[in-house]
Write a protein that holds these residues in place. Structure first.
Motif, short mmCIF file in Angstrom:
data_model
loop_
_atom_site.label_atom_id
_atom_site.label_comp_id
_atom_site.label_asym_id
_atom_site.label_seq_id
_atom_site.Cartn_x
_atom_site.Cartn_y
_atom_site.Cartn_z
N ALA A 132 7.92 -5.22 -0.20
CA ALA A 132 7.82 -3.91 -0.83
C ALA A 132 9.05 -3.12 -0.42
CB ALA A 132 6.55 -3.20 -0.38
N GLY A 133 10.09 -3.83 0.10
CA GLY A 133 11.28 -3.18 0.63
C GLY A 133 11.91 -2.23 -0.38
N VAL A 139 9.36 3.46 -8.42
CA VAL A 139 9.77 3.18 -7.04
C VAL A 139 8.70 3.71 -6.08
CG1 VAL A 139 11.45 3.93 -5.29
CG2 VAL A 139 12.25 3.01 -7.47
N ASP A 140 8.16 4.90 -6.38
CA ASP A 140 7.12 5.48 -5.52
C ASP A 140 5.86 4.61 -5.55
OD1 ASP A 140 8.90 7.45 -4.95
OD2 ASP A 140 7.98 8.97 -6.24
N LEU A 141 5.50 4.13 -6.73
CA LEU A 141 4.32 3.25 -6.85
C LEU A 141 4.57 1.94 -6.09
CD1 LEU A 141 1.54 2.55 -8.07
CD2 LEU A 141 2.72 1.82 -10.16
N SER A 157 2.34 -0.26 -3.72
CA SER A 157 1.75 -1.49 -4.28
C SER A 157 2.49 -2.76 -3.84
CB SER A 157 1.75 -1.43 -5.81
OG SER A 157 3.07 -1.52 -6.31
N GLY A 158 3.80 -2.66 -3.56
CA GLY A 158 4.60 -3.85 -3.33
C GLY A 158 4.65 -4.69 -4.59
N ASP A 217 1.59 -10.18 -7.33
CA ASP A 217 0.98 -9.06 -8.07
C ASP A 217 1.98 -8.38 -9.00
OD1 ASP A 217 -1.44 -9.38 -6.87
OD2 ASP A 217 -1.10 -7.82 -5.35
N PHE A 218 1.47 -7.97 -10.13
CA PHE A 218 2.22 -7.10 -11.05
C PHE A 218 1.38 -5.86 -11.28
CE2 PHE A 218 5.97 -9.04 -13.09
CZ PHE A 218 5.97 -10.27 -12.46
#
Ligand code: G1P
Length: 294
Positions: free
Chosen positions: A3-4, A149-151, A155-156, A245-246
């Motif tokens: 999730a970098g 980007v915030d999500l 969520s990664g 995951d998407f």
């Protein structure tokens, strides 16, 4: 899978722009202007707002002017200096990317969007990255990629921006299938590129903004051709969905498809109405035009 921080963005700008011939015979479609900025500038600004630090352009033949656009123009700037045109000089320096923050690579053959993204693999390396399709320019309070980007920080995995379309238009786009709600969006359970009319799994279409994990490149390496006989990013993402995951980011602003004539014209009008320096004139002329239609 990380999730970098998303630091790099890929802009596929190799398309021929056949819908805008004859203009695109000599001018790349990404350089066509909405008010007074080329389309590509809007998309790069969206990326900057989302914290992107490196801009990767996948170009093609006849696109060298895009590289020139993101460089210093010495002759012009020295002429402006000599004439004390400080506002214009400030404008030019405000849009100049930091030295070394752009990369250009070529898609040698027009094999599709998936292939164009794959062409950026060496520059992107092993980190999550964004893809922005320059045809789509957006107008919203929170920039689409910023919201993504915030999500993504929560969520990664992979994040795709989606919007709702009229069911009869779904065959024009990549369409996702909807799963459980996640924050501002939802888990994606399937996707299909340009579904045959009436077969779409939902009315949520992919609007041209992606955050992808680098494993997509391994899949793209051997991705066979799909819709339109092209290597499709959607087909590769569907394969990656089996491993990662998407999450869909449900974008709620306005999107203009500047690759279509009507979208391009509407973008010009909408962005002109946003500009205090010309709003009054444009609004008056528009009202007169509309009145004359009746
Ligand atoms: C591409 C993508 C499609 C997406 C669309 C958005 O299609 O393949 O999934 O919905 O952009 O504009 P294209 O417009 O290149 O046919």
């Amino acid at each position: 899978m990380t999730a970098g921080k998303v630091k790099k963005a890929v802009f596929p700008v190799a398309g021929l722009g056949t819908r805008f011939l004859p203009a695109t015979k000599a001018v790349p479609k990404e350089m066509m202007t909405v008010v007074d900025k080329p389309v590509i500038q809007y998309v790069v600004e969206e990326a900057i707002e989302a914290g992107i630090e490196h801009f990767v352009f996948v170009t093609g033949r006849n696109k060298a002017v895009i590289e020139d656009y993101f460089d210093i123009q010495y002759e012009l700037e020295s002429t402006l200096k000599a004439r004390n045109k400080n506002a214009e000089l400030d404008l030019l320096s405000s849009i100049l990317p930091k030295a070394g923050s752009t990369s250009f690579t070529r898609q040698q053959e027009p094999l599709g969007l998936g292939h164009a993204v794959w062409c950026a693999r060496d520059i992107v390396g092993n980190e999550p990255f964004a893809v922005l399709l320059p045809d789509m320019i957006m107008k919203s309070e929170v920039a689409c990629l910023r919201g993504m980007v915030d999500l993504h920080a929560v969520s990664g995995g992979n994040v795709i921006a989606v919007e709702e379309c009229a069911p009869e238009l779904a065959h024009r786009y990549g369409i996702v299938a909807r799963g459980d709600t996640v924050g501002d969006g939802f888990r994606i359970t399937g996707m299909v590129e340009k579904p045959a009319k009436g077969t779409q799994p939902s009315n949520f279409f992919i609007n041209g903004r992606y955050i992808l994990q680098p494993e997509i490149f391994d899949i793209l390496e051997t991705q066979e051709r799909g819709a339109g006989n092209e290597i499709q990013i959607t087909d590769a993402m569907l394969k990656l969905l089996k491993q990662q995951d998407f999450t869909a980011y449900h974008y709620k602003g306005v999107t203009y498809d500047t690759g279509a004539k009507d979208g391009f014209i509407m973008a010009n009008i909408a962005f002109a109405l946003d500009r205090p320096d010309i709003r009054g004139l444009v609004e008056a002329d528009l009202k007169a035009l509309v009145a004359a239609l009746k």
